[in-house]
Design an enzyme around this catalytic site. Structure first.
Site, PDB file in Angstrom:
ATOM      1  N   GLU A  51     -26.966 -79.624   3.184  1.00  0.00           N
ATOM      2  CA  GLU A  51     -28.087 -79.156   3.097  1.00  0.00           C
ATOM      3  C   GLU A  51     -28.179 -78.107   1.630  1.00  0.00           C
ATOM      4  OE1 GLU A  51     -31.975 -77.826   3.636  1.00  0.00           O
ATOM      5  OE2 GLU A  51     -31.008 -79.119   4.823  1.00  0.00           O
ATOM      6  N   GLU A  52     -27.092 -77.758   1.184  1.00  0.00           N
ATOM      7  CA  GLU A  52     -27.071 -76.641   0.184  1.00  0.00           C
ATOM      8  C   GLU A  52     -26.241 -76.971  -1.021  1.00  0.00           C
ATOM      9  OE1 GLU A  52     -29.603 -74.785   0.545  1.00  0.00           O
ATOM     10  OE2 GLU A  52     -29.966 -74.436   2.555  1.00  0.00           O
ATOM     11  N   TYR A 371     -44.633 -71.187  -2.340  1.00  0.00           N
ATOM     12  CA  TYR A 371     -43.198 -71.589  -2.031  1.00  0.00           C
ATOM     13  C   TYR A 371     -42.479 -70.421  -2.818  1.00  0.00           C
ATOM     14  CZ  TYR A 371     -38.707 -73.611  -1.054  1.00  0.00           C
ATOM     15  OH  TYR A 371     -37.608 -73.591  -0.637  1.00  0.00           O
ATOM     16  N   TYR A 455     -39.039 -70.935   2.559  1.00  0.00           N
ATOM     17  CA  TYR A 455     -39.100 -69.773   1.638  1.00  0.00           C
ATOM     18  C   TYR A 455     -40.516 -69.125   1.401  1.00  0.00           C
ATOM     19  CZ  TYR A 455     -37.127 -66.980  -2.302  1.00  0.00           C
ATOM     20  OH  TYR A 455     -36.874 -65.808  -3.039  1.00  0.00           O
ATOM     21  N   ASP A 532     -34.979 -75.525  14.993  1.00  0.00           N
ATOM     22  CA  ASP A 532     -34.937 -75.565  13.770  1.00  0.00           C
ATOM     23  C   ASP A 532     -33.395 -75.089  13.152  1.00  0.00           C
ATOM     24  OD1 ASP A 532     -34.918 -74.975  10.997  1.00  0.00           O
ATOM     25  OD2 ASP A 532     -36.835 -74.028  11.006  1.00  0.00           O
ATOM     26  N   HIS A 564     -36.951 -78.087  11.314  1.00  0.00           N
ATOM     27  CA  HIS A 564     -37.560 -77.065  10.176  1.00  0.00           C
ATOM     28  C   HIS A 564     -38.793 -77.888   9.814  1.00  0.00           C
ATOM     29  CE1 HIS A 564     -37.511 -74.335   7.330  1.00  0.00           C
ATOM     30  NE2 HIS A 564     -37.668 -74.899   6.224  1.00  0.00           N
TER      31      HIS A 564
END
Length: 590
Positions: A51-52, A371, A455, A532, A564
């Protein structure tokens, strides 16, 4: 995968282990045997890396000929887990368990291995050493690039993500090992924020297999292409100016093809350039009235490329070539007019959707779609049809998007303004933008709303809880509520470690829950999926608890077993529900 020997090799991952088939008819060779669910991941990333950091579902790479296979092993054995219920249809819910390092928690350890696919049954995987300057503390693997069959480039990052090391490693036949000498290690370090943009950029090697091109910040704080042949300190800057190079598509012997937002100073415009002896814009004047946002794809040997346009039609669907029937059918469809401009406050760019037959003398309700996360971009010259298109075209609502401090492609001064201060300037800039919109004279200042997802849900919630008085209502979908609840890699990139004394206070003060009492004068709709795995339902649960404790009335909607993205029928229900909420807030007839 065809290699130089003309064989067909196939590799796959099953139950966290890697298997190699040297022929369709032969039995697979088991490359790894220590794979274990939720603990040891071979050739595929765990949750936080997928994911990151890598943004891929794979963590293995073939060498150019297929002779070697590189893969990464992620060890999540000591990582804390997140648990949630998946309700399904059975009598008892099923428990989902995922290793998930949150801010400050123990991270997965990583190792890079390379396998000789020709002699896989003889020689085992060889580990690629981590640079000493990185190995001495917590660190991340960020990417791997094959240069030749005997040379790789591995990129590493310290846990405090302002220090990156690019290591070029060579295969030594005499010792059957991979060597990464210090004189082939290049350091990229930021003094004002984190290294790279959202990710640290990857190198594009030239035909000499030694020098390469890479995008990083220049001395003026703008991300540009640099040529490295030796040390980064002696890098030659290829592009320059108060704009940013975004992506290198292809490097040939006589040209570099890349995208940037240089044209006419719009951060939301993306054009394709090549730079041989002199720079040439390929797309700047290519049907300029129709498209200002491009990407490209290249053929295998770079002889051909295809341009893909995501451009915006500022007056709607204006051109319908050779299709009279479709043109006639679309006569009744009225799309909003889109305007992109710069606000006279902090040089913020905004995009505004104006209803059809817009009348400047009238007052319209306003919805801010936000966002606002670091390195993001909402204001861009692209065309799309979405929920906000409907709101502007059918409900007469003006919708605005604002790129505040922390957003991308405007230089490090704007990008790094939010470093270790998430939740401050993003919110201030949205509120400042609304006040400027009110001054334009056509906004009903008593009917202003804000909404966002992830976010954006965080920024929405903080804006509603700011006590500014500019918003009547707002909708937060799957919001982060405290950075202590979110993933380590993402959170610490922008916030640092929560255990550091200068960061701890801001971690505490930047929560939505700390502003619960300020929600008494706004209408708030809180939405989240119960399954989520990204922004956990825990975030909204804590917001709801704080609002109840503060005796604040609010609305909430959860989506059972949804992740999510809240897809499928739940998505339709979500937008219908938000539409009803918004129309009630703005006193619009159903």
């Amino acid at each position: 995968m065809d290699n130089l020997l003309g064989k067909f090799f196939h590799v796959y991952v099953y139950q966290n282990n890697i298997y190699l088939k040297q022929s369709p008819r032969e039995a697979p060779i088991k490359i790894t045997s220590d794979g274990k669910q939720n603990e040891i991941f071979n050739g595929i990333p765990d949750w936080v890396y997928e994911e990151e950091m890598l943004a891929t579902k794979y963590a293995l790479w073939w060498s150019p000929s297929g002779k070697y296979l590189a893969y990464v092993q992620f060890n999540d054995s000591d990582i804390p887990v997140i648990e949630y219920s998946y309700f399904g249809e059975d009598q008892y819910p099923r428990k989902i368990i995922i290793p998930y390092p949150k801010a400050g928690a123990k991270n997965p350890t990583v190792k890079v291995f390379i396998v000789d696919t020709i002699n896989a049954g003889v020689f085992g995987p060889k580990e690629v050493p981590v640079p000493a300057v990185i190995a001495s503390s917590d660190h991340y693997f960020t990417w791997l690039t094959w240069v030749t069959d005997s040379r790789i480039c591995v990129q590493w990052l310290k846990r405090i993500q302002n220090f990156s090391v690019l290591a070029i490693c060579d295969f030594k036949e005499n010792s059957n090992t991979w060597d990464c000498p210090e004189n082939q290690q290049h350091i990229e370090e930021s003094q004002t924020g984190w290294a790279g943009g959202f990710f640290v950029s990857t190198p594009y090697f030239t035909s000499d297999s030694s020098s390469y091109y890479k995008i990083f910040s220049d001395k003026n704080g703008y991300k540009h292409i640099h040529y490295i042949n030796g040390s980064v300190e002696n890098a030659i800057q290829i592009t320059s100016g108060e704009w940013e190079a975004i992506y290198i598509f292809r490097v040939t012997n006589d040209a570099i093809f890349y995208s940037s937002n240089e044209f006419e100073g719009y951060p939301g415009r993306r054009n394709i350039y090549n730079k041989p002896i002199r720079k040439q814009c390929i797309t700047c004047n290519l049907r300029k009235e129709r498209c200002q946002y491009y990407t490209a794809r290249f053929s295998e040997r770079s002889k051909y490329y295809a341009l893909i346009c995501y451009g915006m039609y500022s007056m709607g669907l204006r051109v319908l070539e050779d299709n009279w029937e479709l043109q006639t059918a679309l006569q009744e469809i009225k799309l909003p007019k889109e305007e992109i401009n710069k606000l006279e406050v902090d040089d913020l760019w905004y995009k505004m959707l104006l209803p059809p037959q817009f009348d400047r003398s009238k007052k319209y309700p306003l919805l801010i779609q936000v966002y606002g996360g670091p390195c993001s971009q909402n204001v861009k010259e692209t065309f799309s049809i979405s929920w906000i298109t409907y709101l502007a075209s059918k409900e007469g609502i003006i919708v605005a998007l604002v790129d505040g401090r922390g957003t991308a492609y405007q230089g490090d001064k704007i990008l790094h303004a939010v470093y270790r201060r998430l939740g401050v300037y993003e919110v201030e800039d949205q509120i400042s933008a609304v006040k400027k919109f009110i001054e334009m004279g056509f906004i009903d200042e008593k009917r202003i709303a804000i909404w966002g997802w992830s976010y954006g849900g965080y920024v929405t919630s903080l804006a509603l809880g700011s006590g500014s008085g500019v918003f009547k209502c707002g909708m937060a979908v799957a919001p982060v509520s405290s950075w202590e609840y979110y993933a380590s890699i993402y959170t610490e990139r922008f916030m640092g470690l929560p255990v550091e004394s200068d960061n701890l206070e801001h971690y505490k003060n930047s929560t939505v829950m700390a502003r619960a009492k300020n929600f008494q004068n706004v209408e708030y709709l809180l939405i989240h999926g119960t399954a989520d795995d990204n922004v956990h339902f825990q975030n909204s649960a804590q917001i709801a608890k704080a609002l109840v404790n503060a005796q604040v009335d609010f609305q909430a909607m959860w989506y059972t077993d949804q992740n999510h993205g809240i897809p499928g029928l739940s998505s339709k229900h979500l937008y219908t529900h938000m539409t009803h909420f918004l129309k009630q807030c703005f006193s619009l007839s159903e």
